[in-house]
Write a protein that holds these residues in place. Sequence first.
Motif, PDB file in Angstrom:
ATOM      1  N   LEU A 111       0.844  -1.315  -0.122  1.00  0.00           N
ATOM      2  CA  LEU A 111       0.095   0.004  -0.109  1.00  0.00           C
ATOM      3  C   LEU A 111       0.699   1.171  -0.143  1.00  0.00           C
ATOM      4  O   LEU A 111       1.571   1.523   0.798  1.00  0.00           O
ATOM      5  N   ASN A 112       0.685   2.207  -0.866  1.00  0.00           N
ATOM      6  CA  ASN A 112       1.345   3.292  -1.002  1.00  0.00           C
ATOM      7  C   ASN A 112       0.438   4.574  -0.572  1.00  0.00           C
ATOM      8  O   ASN A 112      -0.522   4.923  -1.463  1.00  0.00           O
ATOM      9  N   ILE A 113       0.569   5.155   0.373  1.00  0.00           N
ATOM     10  CA  ILE A 113      -0.295   6.363   1.167  1.00  0.00           C
ATOM     11  C   ILE A 113       0.319   7.513   0.502  1.00  0.00           C
ATOM     12  O   ILE A 113       1.493   8.061   1.105  1.00  0.00           O
ATOM     13  N   ARG A 114      -0.248   8.273  -0.266  1.00  0.00           N
ATOM     14  CA  ARG A 114       0.208   9.358  -0.782  1.00  0.00           C
ATOM     15  C   ARG A 114      -0.583  10.662   0.030  1.00  0.00           C
ATOM     16  O   ARG A 114      -1.743  10.701  -0.393  1.00  0.00           O
ATOM     17  N   VAL A 115       0.064  11.379   0.613  1.00  0.00           N
ATOM     18  CA  VAL A 115      -0.414  12.552   1.325  1.00  0.00           C
ATOM     19  C   VAL A 115      -0.610  13.699   0.613  1.00  0.00           C
ATOM     20  O   VAL A 115       0.325  14.018  -0.267  1.00  0.00           O
ATOM     21  N   SER A 116      -1.885  14.030   0.664  1.00  0.00           N
ATOM     22  CA  SER A 116      -2.415  15.202  -0.396  1.00  0.00           C
ATOM     23  C   SER A 116      -2.436  16.406   0.497  1.00  0.00           C
ATOM     24  O   SER A 116      -3.104  16.236   1.343  1.00  0.00           O
ATOM     25  N   ARG A 117      -1.820  17.384  -0.242  1.00  0.00           N
ATOM     26  CA  ARG A 117      -2.015  18.547   0.568  1.00  0.00           C
ATOM     27  C   ARG A 117      -2.124  19.901  -0.433  1.00  0.00           C
ATOM     28  O   ARG A 117      -1.509  19.951  -1.483  1.00  0.00           O
ATOM     29  N   GLU A 118      -2.908  20.700   0.107  1.00  0.00           N
ATOM     30  CA  GLU A 118      -3.023  21.960  -0.737  1.00  0.00           C
ATOM     31  C   GLU A 118      -1.754  23.153  -0.665  1.00  0.00           C
ATOM     32  O   GLU A 118      -1.653  23.227   0.727  1.00  0.00           O
ATOM     33  N   VAL A 119      -1.401  23.668  -1.603  1.00  0.00           N
ATOM     34  CA  VAL A 119      -0.626  24.730  -1.594  1.00  0.00           C
ATOM     35  C   VAL A 119      -1.099  25.792  -2.142  1.00  0.00           C
ATOM     36  O   VAL A 119      -0.761  26.336  -3.471  1.00  0.00           O
ATOM     37  N   LYS A 120      -1.835  26.591  -1.357  1.00  0.00           N
ATOM     38  CA  LYS A 120      -2.617  27.727  -2.185  1.00  0.00           C
ATOM     39  C   LYS A 120      -1.795  28.841  -2.601  1.00  0.00           C
ATOM     40  O   LYS A 120      -0.886  29.119  -1.704  1.00  0.00           O
ATOM     41  N   ASN A 121      -2.125  29.390  -3.747  1.00  0.00           N
ATOM     42  CA  ASN A 121      -1.245  30.343  -4.399  1.00  0.00           C
ATOM     43  C   ASN A 121       0.089  30.220  -4.890  1.00  0.00           C
ATOM     44  O   ASN A 121       0.870  31.056  -5.101  1.00  0.00           O
ATOM     45  N   CYS A 122       0.399  28.786  -4.975  1.00  0.00           N
ATOM     46  CA  CYS A 122       1.566  28.252  -5.381  1.00  0.00           C
ATOM     47  C   CYS A 122       1.698  28.610  -6.984  1.00  0.00           C
ATOM     48  O   CYS A 122       2.823  28.563  -7.526  1.00  0.00           O
ATOM     49  N   SER A 123       0.386  29.002  -7.644  1.00  0.00           N
ATOM     50  CA  SER A 123       0.553  29.077  -9.086  1.00  0.00           C
ATOM     51  C   SER A 123       0.706  30.770  -9.353  1.00  0.00           C
ATOM     52  O   SER A 123       0.773  31.018 -10.631  1.00  0.00           O
ATOM     53  N   GLU A 124       0.857  31.312  -8.268  1.00  0.00           N
ATOM     54  CA  GLU A 124       0.843  33.041  -8.824  1.00  0.00           C
ATOM     55  C   GLU A 124       2.056  33.216  -9.554  1.00  0.00           C
ATOM     56  O   GLU A 124       1.965  34.056 -10.521  1.00  0.00           O
ATOM     57  N   LYS A 125       3.126  32.530  -9.674  1.00  0.00           N
ATOM     58  CA  LYS A 125       4.235  33.066 -10.655  1.00  0.00           C
ATOM     59  C   LYS A 125       3.881  32.644 -12.151  1.00  0.00           C
ATOM     60  O   LYS A 125       4.657  33.156 -12.933  1.00  0.00           O
ATOM     61  N   VAL A 126       2.948  31.506 -12.244  1.00  0.00           N
ATOM     62  CA  VAL A 126       2.706  31.293 -13.588  1.00  0.00           C
ATOM     63  C   VAL A 126       1.342  31.888 -14.143  1.00  0.00           C
ATOM     64  O   VAL A 126       1.067  31.684 -15.453  1.00  0.00           O
ATOM     65  N   LEU A 127       0.637  32.294 -13.332  1.00  0.00           N
ATOM     66  CA  LEU A 127      -0.890  32.781 -13.708  1.00  0.00           C
ATOM     67  C   LEU A 127      -0.667  33.852 -14.764  1.00  0.00           C
ATOM     68  O   LEU A 127      -1.534  34.000 -15.653  1.00  0.00           O
ATOM     69  N   ASN A 128       0.380  34.999 -14.831  1.00  0.00           N
ATOM     70  CA  ASN A 128       0.512  35.829 -15.731  1.00  0.00           C
ATOM     71  C   ASN A 128       0.628  35.468 -17.200  1.00  0.00           C
ATOM     72  O   ASN A 128       0.331  35.984 -17.873  1.00  0.00           O
ATOM     73  N   HIS A 129       1.260  34.189 -17.060  1.00  0.00           N
ATOM     74  CA  HIS A 129       1.558  33.786 -18.325  1.00  0.00           C
ATOM     75  C   HIS A 129       0.283  32.777 -18.926  1.00  0.00           C
ATOM     76  O   HIS A 129       0.022  32.675 -20.205  1.00  0.00           O
ATOM     77  N   ILE A 130      -0.711  32.626 -18.089  1.00  0.00           N
ATOM     78  CA  ILE A 130      -1.744  31.553 -18.552  1.00  0.00           C
ATOM     79  C   ILE A 130      -2.850  32.353 -18.685  1.00  0.00           C
ATOM     80  O   ILE A 130      -3.691  32.275 -19.780  1.00  0.00           O
ATOM     81  N   ILE A 131      -3.194  33.468 -18.043  1.00  0.00           N
ATOM     82  CA  ILE A 131      -4.332  34.403 -18.061  1.00  0.00           C
ATOM     83  C   ILE A 131      -4.000  35.469 -19.269  1.00  0.00           C
ATOM     84  O   ILE A 131      -2.893  35.977 -19.338  1.00  0.00           O
TER      85      ILE A 131
END
Length: 322
Positions: free
Chosen positions: A128-148
Amino acid sequence: MKKLSEEILNSVSPNLREKIINIQKNDLNIEEIRLRTQKPLIVNFNNKDYFYNNSSKCLDNKNTDPYIVTREDIDTTFQLMCKYSIHSFIDDIKKGFITLKGGHRVGIVGKVIIEDGQVKNIKHISSLNIRVSREVKNCSEKVLNHIIKGPREVNNTLIISPPQCGKTTLLRDIVRNISTGNKEKGFDGIKVALIDERNEIAGSYLGVPQMDIGIRTDVIETCPKDIGITMLLRAMSPNLIVTDEIGSEKEIKALYTALNGGVSLITTVHGDSIEDIRERKELSKLLDKELFKKVIILSAKKGPGTVEKIYDLEEKRWYFAN
């Protein structure tokens, strides 16, 4: 302290739970807990494996006096994860994983039962491989200007990343921002259709996303991407379709179908660089400037989610993020 959720602790055998609680006394960003029958208990963080030491009751990297996971540990943990109702989870088990409340995914291997060329069950669970899921909010800030690219428009974007470099965490936060909107970027928010084939992005539990994926996101889970794209185009009128880990010709063909339907695209692919993707025949079409405009390259040089650089396929121009 980066404590594990109660759902993870309550989903492992009492014997293992005691050891994991001991581990938590240290400030560790645990990424995986590996349980293999008759093998050492291994915890992964910072992309390195550590062993539970019976003597010190903590982790080391020397594999001296390790705790050996027993068959009972595996069996009891699996029953707890399935709430003592394995048949209720059989659809997920057949795909090789189950999802815990909180969005944590558990990989399963053992004896695979095949009928008529299809996986019907996995018995005699050995790992069994338990993969711990965590949110890292705002980690996309540095790429959003290129996506939007406007109040309600996004650039078709391909994210290239080796395994365990934070692409799923980054993708999740991109979806959240595009779905809910981002006032600082002047973005209103649009309808997002998410194909979560491995249930890693939304981490849905009994149909309810456990992660914040925004207010305008519709999720289709554990569905093949090529089938999911067709279903979503017909049913949900999305502005953007998001998938993870594109890897086959039929999936790429489905992306073109979405593009021809006037839908924007964001997806990820395993790789190290643009050159790596270009040299792999089945994936080279992903670098078609008619399909994607921006390419984001990830690594783990400064930890998971490191944005190495961004390439504009139309302008043939590199943007360095760091």
